[in-house]
Scaffold this motif. Sequence first.
Motif, PDB file in Angstrom:
ATOM      1  N   ASP A  35      -3.651   0.425  -3.172  1.00 11.62           N
ATOM      2  CA  ASP A  35      -3.027  -0.877  -3.390  1.00 11.62           C
ATOM      3  C   ASP A  35      -3.013  -1.034  -4.904  1.00 11.62           C
ATOM      4  OD1 ASP A  35      -2.120  -3.451  -3.541  1.00 11.62           O
ATOM      5  OD2 ASP A  35      -3.632  -4.299  -2.207  1.00 11.62           O
TER       6      ASP A  35
ATOM      7  N   VAL B 139      -7.843   2.211  -1.397  1.00 11.75           N
ATOM      8  CA  VAL B 139      -8.266   1.370  -0.283  1.00 11.75           C
ATOM      9  C   VAL B 139      -8.511   2.150   0.998  1.00 11.75           C
ATOM     10  CG1 VAL B 139      -7.221  -0.739  -1.210  1.00 11.75           C
ATOM     11  CG2 VAL B 139      -5.878   0.740   0.316  1.00 11.75           C
ATOM     12  N   GLY B 140      -8.200   3.438   1.019  1.00 15.36           N
ATOM     13  CA  GLY B 140      -8.431   4.219   2.223  1.00 15.36           C
ATOM     14  C   GLY B 140      -8.099   5.678   2.032  1.00 15.36           C
TER      15      GLY B 140
ATOM     16  N   GLU C 265     -13.152  -4.577   3.346  1.00 14.52           N
ATOM     17  CA  GLU C 265     -12.368  -5.803   3.132  1.00 14.52           C
ATOM     18  C   GLU C 265     -10.887  -5.621   3.455  1.00 14.52           C
ATOM     19  OE1 GLU C 265     -12.547  -3.719  -0.917  1.00 14.52           O
ATOM     20  OE2 GLU C 265     -13.939  -4.055   0.760  1.00 14.52           O
ATOM     21  N   ARG C 266     -10.449  -4.382   3.673  1.00 17.65           N
ATOM     22  CA  ARG C 266      -9.043  -4.101   3.993  1.00 17.65           C
ATOM     23  C   ARG C 266      -8.836  -3.682   5.449  1.00 17.65           C
ATOM     24  NH1 ARG C 266      -5.366  -3.861  -0.200  1.00 17.65           N
ATOM     25  NH2 ARG C 266      -3.978  -3.993   1.590  1.00 17.65           N
ATOM     26  N   ARG C 267      -9.900  -3.614   6.221  1.00 21.89           N
ATOM     27  CA  ARG C 267      -9.776  -3.222   7.627  1.00 21.89           C
ATOM     28  C   ARG C 267      -9.030  -4.300   8.398  1.00 21.89           C
ATOM     29  NH1 ARG C 267     -15.925  -0.815   7.913  1.00 21.89           N
ATOM     30  NH2 ARG C 267     -15.463   0.937   6.523  1.00 21.89           N
TER      31      ARG C 267
ATOM     32  N   VAL D 160     -11.255   3.174   5.609  1.00 17.92           N
ATOM     33  CA  VAL D 160     -10.583   2.048   4.965  1.00 17.92           C
ATOM     34  C   VAL D 160     -11.668   1.135   4.403  1.00 17.92           C
ATOM     35  CG1 VAL D 160      -9.079   0.042   5.323  1.00 17.92           C
ATOM     36  CG2 VAL D 160      -8.607   2.185   6.541  1.00 17.92           C
ATOM     37  N   ARG D 161     -11.465   0.654   3.195  1.00 22.02           N
ATOM     38  CA  ARG D 161     -12.435  -0.280   2.606  1.00 22.02           C
ATOM     39  C   ARG D 161     -12.690  -1.431   3.579  1.00 22.02           C
ATOM     40  NH1 ARG D 161     -14.258   0.527  -2.046  1.00 22.02           N
ATOM     41  NH2 ARG D 161     -13.214   1.889  -3.507  1.00 22.02           N
TER      42      ARG D 161
ATOM     43  N   VAL E 140       0.858  -1.188   0.000  1.00 20.12           N
ATOM     44  CA  VAL E 140       0.000   0.000   0.000  1.00 20.12           C
ATOM     45  C   VAL E 140       0.892   1.236   0.000  1.00 20.12           C
ATOM     46  CG1 VAL E 140      -1.666   1.308   1.377  1.00 20.12           C
ATOM     47  CG2 VAL E 140      -1.887  -1.167   1.177  1.00 20.12           C
TER      48      VAL E 140
ATOM     49  N   VAL F  44      -3.786  -0.664   7.025  1.00 24.26           N
ATOM     50  CA  VAL F  44      -4.012   0.529   6.208  1.00 24.26           C
ATOM     51  C   VAL F  44      -4.359   1.717   7.098  1.00 24.26           C
ATOM     52  CG1 VAL F  44      -5.392   1.555   4.350  1.00 24.26           C
ATOM     53  CG2 VAL F  44      -4.731  -0.864   4.226  1.00 24.26           C
TER      54      VAL F  44
ATOM     55  N   GLN G  67      -5.788  -4.637   8.393  1.00 31.29           N
ATOM     56  CA  GLN G  67      -4.587  -5.056   7.661  1.00 31.29           C
ATOM     57  C   GLN G  67      -3.489  -3.992   7.680  1.00 31.29           C
ATOM     58  OE1 GLN G  67      -5.741  -6.362   3.721  1.00 31.29           O
ATOM     59  NE2 GLN G  67      -7.443  -7.567   4.528  1.00 31.29           N
TER      60      GLN G  67
ATOM     61  N   THR H 220      -5.953   0.603  -6.960  1.00 28.17           N
ATOM     62  CA  THR H 220      -7.198   0.568  -6.190  1.00 28.17           C
ATOM     63  C   THR H 220      -7.092   1.417  -4.933  1.00 28.17           C
ATOM     64  OG1 THR H 220      -7.625  -1.686  -6.968  1.00 28.17           O
ATOM     65  CG2 THR H 220      -8.866  -0.951  -5.046  1.00 28.17           C
TER      66      THR H 220
END
Length: 189
Positions: A80, A85-86, A117-119, A114-115, A3, A123, A121, A83
């Motif tokens: 990412d 992602v946040g 599906e990415r929480r 944060v998206r 990221v 970000v 991780q 994309t």
Amino acid sequence: MPVHLIEETAKALDDYASVPICFVVNVRYRILAQKSGGGEIALTEVPVNPPYEYDYDLLDHPSCWRQWDLRTWGFLAAFDGATRVGGAAIAFRTPGLGLLESREDLASLWDIRVRPERRGQGVGKLLFEAAKAWARKRGAREMRIETQDINVPACRFYAKQGCRLEAAHPGVYERQPEQVQLFWSTRLE
């Protein structure tokens, strides 16, 4: 690909808002004790039944932020690859924005997202640290964050980042009188 973060301007608010900020409320905080004069605030978690989805953007969409002069604000975007992602928005030196108390050394982490599906991780941590660095570079000595008693995941996140819960104010939201406003802060020195 790891990221990476970029700094944007308010012109990218529509793209910024494309990252969902909604979350499921299945637990909330109840204030057990709050000592006057900046003492410790005691919270306990209580289950919410039935759970429900809450979306901050339905009440305060990023496009509404244009009511302020955003030239002094920071906007960070996490990607990412290609994309998004946040993102994080940092309010700073904004006349009329009460949260900043007209202070030149106070920034506010106005928004962090944060998206879903990415929480969890890393970000959010990356964005939080970048927001602190952004504010510090501009002379801020403190960063304040507002959230609510229904956003327990955010509260846990801020506590994990070393923030201190400074205040809890019940009944201040006209459109959500049942929510409790929580102020977190972190020193930037």
